[in-house]
Design a protein around this motif. Structure first.
Motif, mmCIF file in Angstrom:
data_model
loop_
_atom_site.group_PDB
_atom_site.id
_atom_site.type_symbol
_atom_site.label_atom_id
_atom_site.label_comp_id
_atom_site.label_asym_id
_atom_site.label_seq_id
_atom_site.Cartn_x
_atom_site.Cartn_y
_atom_site.Cartn_z
ATOM 1 N N TRP A 17 29.860 -37.862 -8.255
ATOM 2 C CA TRP A 17 29.801 -37.385 -9.643
ATOM 3 C C TRP A 17 28.402 -36.866 -9.941
ATOM 4 O O TRP A 17 28.233 -35.782 -10.495
ATOM 5 C CB TRP A 17 30.177 -38.520 -10.602
ATOM 6 N N TRP A 18 27.390 -37.629 -9.566
ATOM 7 C CA TRP A 18 26.004 -37.232 -9.818
ATOM 8 C C TRP A 18 25.652 -35.972 -9.027
ATOM 9 O O TRP A 18 24.924 -35.102 -9.519
ATOM 10 C CB TRP A 18 25.039 -38.374 -9.497
ATOM 11 N N GLY A 19 26.144 -35.866 -7.806
ATOM 12 C CA GLY A 19 25.904 -34.665 -7.002
ATOM 13 C C GLY A 19 26.464 -33.424 -7.672
ATOM 14 O O GLY A 19 25.799 -32.380 -7.738
ATOM 15 N N LEU A 20 27.674 -33.522 -8.201
ATOM 16 C CA LEU A 20 28.261 -32.389 -8.913
ATOM 17 C C LEU A 20 27.494 -32.068 -10.187
ATOM 18 O O LEU A 20 27.363 -30.902 -10.562
ATOM 19 C CB LEU A 20 29.731 -32.654 -9.235
ATOM 20 N N LEU A 21 26.995 -33.092 -10.861
ATOM 21 C CA LEU A 21 26.198 -32.858 -12.070
ATOM 22 C C LEU A 21 24.948 -32.042 -11.723
ATOM 23 O O LEU A 21 24.594 -31.100 -12.439
ATOM 24 C CB LEU A 21 25.804 -34.180 -12.735
ATOM 25 N N VAL A 22 24.298 -32.381 -10.631
ATOM 26 C CA VAL A 22 23.107 -31.632 -10.197
ATOM 27 C C VAL A 22 23.477 -30.176 -9.918
ATOM 28 O O VAL A 22 22.759 -29.253 -10.320
ATOM 29 C CB VAL A 22 22.448 -32.296 -8.973
ATOM 30 N N THR A 23 24.605 -29.946 -9.255
ATOM 31 C CA THR A 23 25.004 -28.564 -8.961
ATOM 32 C C THR A 23 25.288 -27.788 -10.246
ATOM 33 O O THR A 23 24.976 -26.603 -10.326
ATOM 34 C CB THR A 23 26.224 -28.493 -8.028
ATOM 35 N N ALA A 24 25.853 -28.456 -11.243
ATOM 36 C CA ALA A 24 26.114 -27.800 -12.525
ATOM 37 C C ALA A 24 24.803 -27.393 -13.196
ATOM 38 O O ALA A 24 24.695 -26.290 -13.751
ATOM 39 C CB ALA A 24 26.924 -28.724 -13.439
ATOM 40 N N VAL A 25 23.809 -28.260 -13.144
ATOM 41 C CA VAL A 25 22.500 -27.954 -13.743
ATOM 42 C C VAL A 25 21.857 -26.768 -13.023
ATOM 43 O O VAL A 25 21.318 -25.859 -13.667
ATOM 44 C CB VAL A 25 21.577 -29.199 -13.717
ATOM 45 N N VAL A 26 21.945 -26.743 -11.701
ATOM 46 C CA VAL A 26 21.377 -25.623 -10.946
ATOM 47 C C VAL A 26 22.101 -24.320 -11.298
ATOM 48 O O VAL A 26 21.468 -23.269 -11.433
ATOM 49 C CB VAL A 26 21.417 -25.897 -9.424
ATOM 50 N N ASP A 27 23.415 -24.384 -11.483
ATOM 51 C CA ASP A 27 24.160 -23.188 -11.885
ATOM 52 C C ASP A 27 23.659 -22.653 -13.229
ATOM 53 O O ASP A 27 23.498 -21.449 -13.407
ATOM 54 C CB ASP A 27 25.658 -23.478 -11.963
ATOM 55 N N VAL A 28 23.403 -23.540 -14.177
ATOM 56 C CA VAL A 28 22.896 -23.120 -15.491
ATOM 57 C C VAL A 28 21.498 -22.510 -15.350
ATOM 58 O O VAL A 28 21.187 -21.500 -15.985
ATOM 59 C CB VAL A 28 22.893 -24.301 -16.487
ATOM 60 N N LEU A 29 20.657 -23.108 -14.514
ATOM 61 C CA LEU A 29 19.331 -22.537 -14.265
ATOM 62 C C LEU A 29 19.463 -21.142 -13.649
ATOM 63 O O LEU A 29 18.684 -20.230 -13.979
ATOM 64 C CB LEU A 29 18.512 -23.452 -13.362
ATOM 65 N N GLY A 30 20.436 -20.966 -12.780
ATOM 66 C CA GLY A 30 20.691 -19.658 -12.179
ATOM 67 C C GLY A 30 21.065 -18.620 -13.216
ATOM 68 O O GLY A 30 20.635 -17.463 -13.144
ATOM 69 N N VAL A 31 21.848 -19.020 -14.202
ATOM 70 C CA VAL A 31 22.214 -18.104 -15.291
ATOM 71 C C VAL A 31 20.948 -17.630 -16.001
ATOM 72 O O VAL A 31 20.773 -16.432 -16.264
ATOM 73 C CB VAL A 31 23.181 -18.783 -16.290
ATOM 74 N N GLY A 32 20.050 -18.566 -16.287
ATOM 75 C CA GLY A 32 18.795 -18.198 -16.951
ATOM 76 C C GLY A 32 17.982 -17.211 -16.133
ATOM 77 O O GLY A 32 17.463 -16.219 -16.671
ATOM 78 N N LEU A 33 17.852 -17.463 -14.841
ATOM 79 C CA LEU A 33 17.110 -16.546 -13.978
ATOM 80 C C LEU A 33 17.748 -15.161 -13.953
ATOM 81 O O LEU A 33 17.057 -14.141 -14.007
ATOM 82 C CB LEU A 33 17.042 -17.090 -12.555
#
Length: 168
Positions: A61-77
């Motif tokens: 669950w925590w691993g998927l949460l980290v991937t979701a956060v990275v995806d959002v950071l990617g949107v910003g970039l």
């Protein structure tokens, strides 16, 4: 000759169409939303398939949460700094995520499955796996497919831009 290529690469890095960045950012938003649905609805992730009754959340669950956060950071970039480098990072992240999602199958014993095939059926199947808790089947498969689409999209753009810059 090297100077010409370096100048062309520099101009190729700064002349990305905003529509490409918006499209790629849209893919990352969809990934984030799918991952969020998985995190909120997959009860198997929350209790380690019934084996763990502590905090209610398992390392997957925590691993998927980290991937979701990275995806959002990617949107910003992609929105604020669209460039060849950001597309390369997006492609690299997506390649990693495809490996991460399919590599998760190797942890089948850790979550109580007897074979990798059983865990793969749970993760990527489109019907509920028997004797598991509530979850929406098929979301992992859709998530993996979107990451694969992103890899192809980014590589096609990067290579086509490279060809154009080398011809100039």
């Amino acid at each position: 000759m090297d100077k010409i290529i370096m100048i062309s690469d520099k101009s190729a890095n700064s002349n990305w169409k905003p529509s490409y960045s918006r499209m790629l950012a849209g893919f990352f938003v969809v990934q984030f939303l799918i991952t969020l649905v998985i995190l909120l609805t997959d009860m198997n992730l929350r209790n380690d398939f019934g084996f763990y009754t502590g905090s209610g959340y398992f390392i997957h669950w925590w691993g998927l949460l980290v991937t979701a956060v990275v995806d959002v950071l990617g949107v910003g970039l992609l929105i604020f700094k669209p460039s060849r480098t950001v597309f390369k990072i997006g492609a690299g992240w997506s390649i990693f995520m495809v490996a991460f999602l399919f590599g998760d199958i190797l942890l089948y014993e850790e979550v109580g499955f007897s074979t990798p095939t059983q865990f793969a059926d749970y993760l990527f199947g489109f019907s509920k796996y028997p004797s598991t808790e509530s979850y929406y089947p098929g979301l992992y498969a859709v998530l993996a497919a979107i990451y694969i689409i992103i890899v192809i999209f980014c590589l096609v753009l990067i290579l086509s831009k490279r060809e154009k810059s080398l011809k100039q």
